[in-house]
Design an enzyme around this catalytic site. Sequence first.
Site, PDB file in Angstrom:
ATOM      1  N   THR A  25     -26.311  29.356  -2.337  1.00 34.23           N
ATOM      2  CA  THR A  25     -26.473  28.411  -3.438  1.00 34.23           C
ATOM      3  C   THR A  25     -27.868  27.800  -3.379  1.00 34.23           C
ATOM      4  OG1 THR A  25     -24.116  27.924  -3.535  1.00 34.23           O
ATOM      5  CG2 THR A  25     -25.607  26.264  -4.427  1.00 34.23           C
ATOM      6  N   GLY A 181     -13.027  33.928  -2.313  1.00 37.92           N
ATOM      7  CA  GLY A 181     -11.786  33.358  -1.796  1.00 37.92           C
ATOM      8  C   GLY A 181     -12.003  32.655  -0.474  1.00 37.92           C
ATOM      9  N   TYR A 185     -12.864  26.753  -1.243  1.00 38.71           N
ATOM     10  CA  TYR A 185     -12.820  26.672  -2.691  1.00 38.71           C
ATOM     11  C   TYR A 185     -11.452  27.114  -3.220  1.00 38.71           C
ATOM     12  CZ  TYR A 185     -17.725  25.712  -2.008  1.00 38.71           C
ATOM     13  OH  TYR A 185     -18.898  25.134  -1.598  1.00 38.71           O
TER      14      TYR A 185
END
Length: 366
Positions: A25, A181, A185
């Site tokens: 990110t 997965g 989250y």
Amino acid sequence: MKNVFNSYDMKDLKLKNRISMAPMTRSRTIKGEVPTEMNAQYYAQRASAGVIISEATQISLQGQGYADTPGIYTQEQIDGWKKVTNAVHEEGGKIILQLWHVGRVSSSKVNGLQPIGPSPLIAKDTQVYIFDTAQSKDATMIPVEEPKEMSNDDITQVIEEFRIAAKNAIEAGFDGVEIHGANGYLLDQFLRSNSNKRSDRYGGNKENRIKLLLEITKEVIDEIGEDKTGVRLSPFIKFKDMDDPEILDTFMLAAKELNELDILYIHLCEADWDDAPQIPESFRKELRAAFKNTIIATGGYSLDRANDVVKKDLVDIVGFGRYFIPNPDLVNRLKNNYPLAQIKDSHTLFGGRDEVGYSDYLNYKA
């Protein structure tokens, strides 16, 4: 001798080496969570990786948990991602889009919506970030909010959002998708007994807790094919209030079911901090026996350690994350034992409107 510099066929996807650029990110989109030419340059610079797995990309506004992360649910976002995939492919690279829904790891200050999750349980000691102004250099950390328990309609909608996001990813030119997965989250929240307290078909025993992951995977496969569908899981990671004593058994059950679906790969996300738990070799052997296709592992690997797990046939591809930030030509540096550059300024890791700390790192000059 088998090592990470060997070419590798991941089903029909022919990779020039066994090194993956791991998803990271970076929060570098413009208004509307749209990727730009700067994102395209950043990824293209790192296209020497056998395969790039993109930064986590939300499948809907509800699925967003952090400021300025990209989406894949509007035409503008699809068009923005086309710039990225075209640039990577022009450099001879492969790139897969990671599909993301954060679930309860969010705040209405990020997207204007109350978070949702399997149960109305807040993630303790968990924060997300916003930028107070467009010019902010540093992110402002804020606590997550209590989620709304998902109704059956909410679950149906999320399944459909994953399907549409996969379709959009292929339209945008990606070589495949990775269903996120892992790391606390939404889908990880359903997998774990401590965050999933439901009493319906999606909760209770581990067979029920893996249902949402499998239903989403089947929908994605129906849309784009099993040869373009991977799944990321993190059974040994407990942050974001995800300590579940049943997770290893649940993970292995999920791996066997994913094997039956013949998906492209399982991406094992491993902890990368100094005192992180070491994954026992017995676990890796059990996973290899349960899942016949490609296994990717990411998490603080050195070159020697990466080559060791590949040589032992415990892992097929090894992901490198932060090393790729200041070393866009990481594969070449590792192969030739060149020095590795260091991150210049940690303030530039998350967020920014220019190339500083993002696409301004240079290739090695001997």
